[in-house]
Design a protein around this motif. Structure first.
Motif, short mmCIF file in Angstrom:
data_model
loop_
_atom_site.label_atom_id
_atom_site.label_comp_id
_atom_site.label_asym_id
_atom_site.label_seq_id
_atom_site.Cartn_x
_atom_site.Cartn_y
_atom_site.Cartn_z
N VAL A 53 38.16 32.47 38.09
CA VAL A 53 38.75 33.67 38.41
C VAL A 53 40.45 33.57 38.09
N LEU A 54 40.70 32.63 37.14
CA LEU A 54 42.08 32.48 36.69
C LEU A 54 42.16 33.10 35.05
N HIS A 55 43.39 33.65 34.85
CA HIS A 55 43.45 34.05 33.64
C HIS A 55 44.71 33.41 32.85
N VAL A 77 49.37 30.55 33.99
CA VAL A 77 48.18 30.74 34.70
C VAL A 77 48.22 31.86 35.67
N LEU A 78 47.63 32.81 35.80
CA LEU A 78 47.54 33.84 36.97
C LEU A 78 46.30 34.10 37.42
N CYS A 79 45.89 34.27 38.81
CA CYS A 79 44.65 34.77 39.14
C CYS A 79 44.44 36.05 38.63
N TRP A 80 43.19 36.68 38.82
CA TRP A 80 42.95 37.96 38.10
C TRP A 80 43.63 38.90 38.81
N LYS A 81 43.89 38.92 40.13
CA LYS A 81 44.58 39.85 41.01
C LYS A 81 46.01 40.06 40.39
N CYS A 82 46.38 38.89 40.35
CA CYS A 82 47.95 38.97 40.06
C CYS A 82 48.41 39.31 38.52
N HIS A 83 47.24 38.94 37.50
CA HIS A 83 47.35 39.35 36.30
C HIS A 83 47.03 40.73 36.11
N ASN A 84 46.14 41.54 36.66
CA ASN A 84 45.79 42.67 36.78
C ASN A 84 47.13 43.49 37.28
N GLY A 85 47.61 42.93 38.51
CA GLY A 85 48.97 43.56 38.95
C GLY A 85 50.00 43.67 38.25
N PHE A 86 50.23 42.60 37.56
CA PHE A 86 51.40 42.53 36.46
C PHE A 86 51.11 43.77 35.49
N HIS A 87 50.02 43.78 34.90
CA HIS A 87 49.69 44.76 33.83
C HIS A 87 49.66 46.23 34.32
N ARG A 88 49.12 46.39 35.50
CA ARG A 88 49.29 47.70 36.16
C ARG A 88 50.91 48.06 36.52
#
Length: 120
Positions: A53-55, A77-88
């Motif tokens: 669950v990490l990117h 390393v970011l979890c998928w929620k934080c990674h998607n939140g950053f790109h959003r």
């Protein structure tokens, strides 16, 4: 991690280099932040024993900074929620401005800031 046909891989060598980069980013995270036991999201501190669950996220964009593409220090390393939140939140602005990652991480962005400032 599965790689879909038609994405950025022109050959197996590029795919292998990316997988090696990703593995190195995770191992560096585990040693520096996870006390050699966990992989840790830099934003929310989510700890995991696996990377499912990490990117691995590039500090300097994959597209714009080709020379830094496979540098193991050019990753967090970011979890998928934080990674998607950053790109959003930052969309395409993040491609040109790695300082947005520091802003997004807040107080936890010291490692990123150190890497960006040393790279000048």
């Amino acid at each position: 991690m599965k790689f879909k046909p038609g994405n950025r891989w022109k050959n197996n060598k590029g795919q292998l280099r990316y997988k090696t980069w990703r593995k190195n980013v995770f191992e560096l995270n585990k040693r520096k932040i996870g006390l050699s036991k966990y992989y840790v999201c830099l934003k929310c501190n989510k700890k995991r024993k696996t990377t499912k669950v990490l990117h691995a996220h590039h500090i300097f964009s994959w597209d714009k900074f080709e020379s830094k593409r496979y540098d193991k220090n050019n990753g967090v390393v970011l979890c998928w929620k934080c990674h998607n939140g950053f790109h959003r939140k930052y969309k395409f602005e993040a491609l040109d401005n790695p300082h947005l990652l520091i802003e997004y991480l807040g107080k936890k962005g010291n490692l990123v800031e150190e890497y960006i400032n040393n790279d000048r």
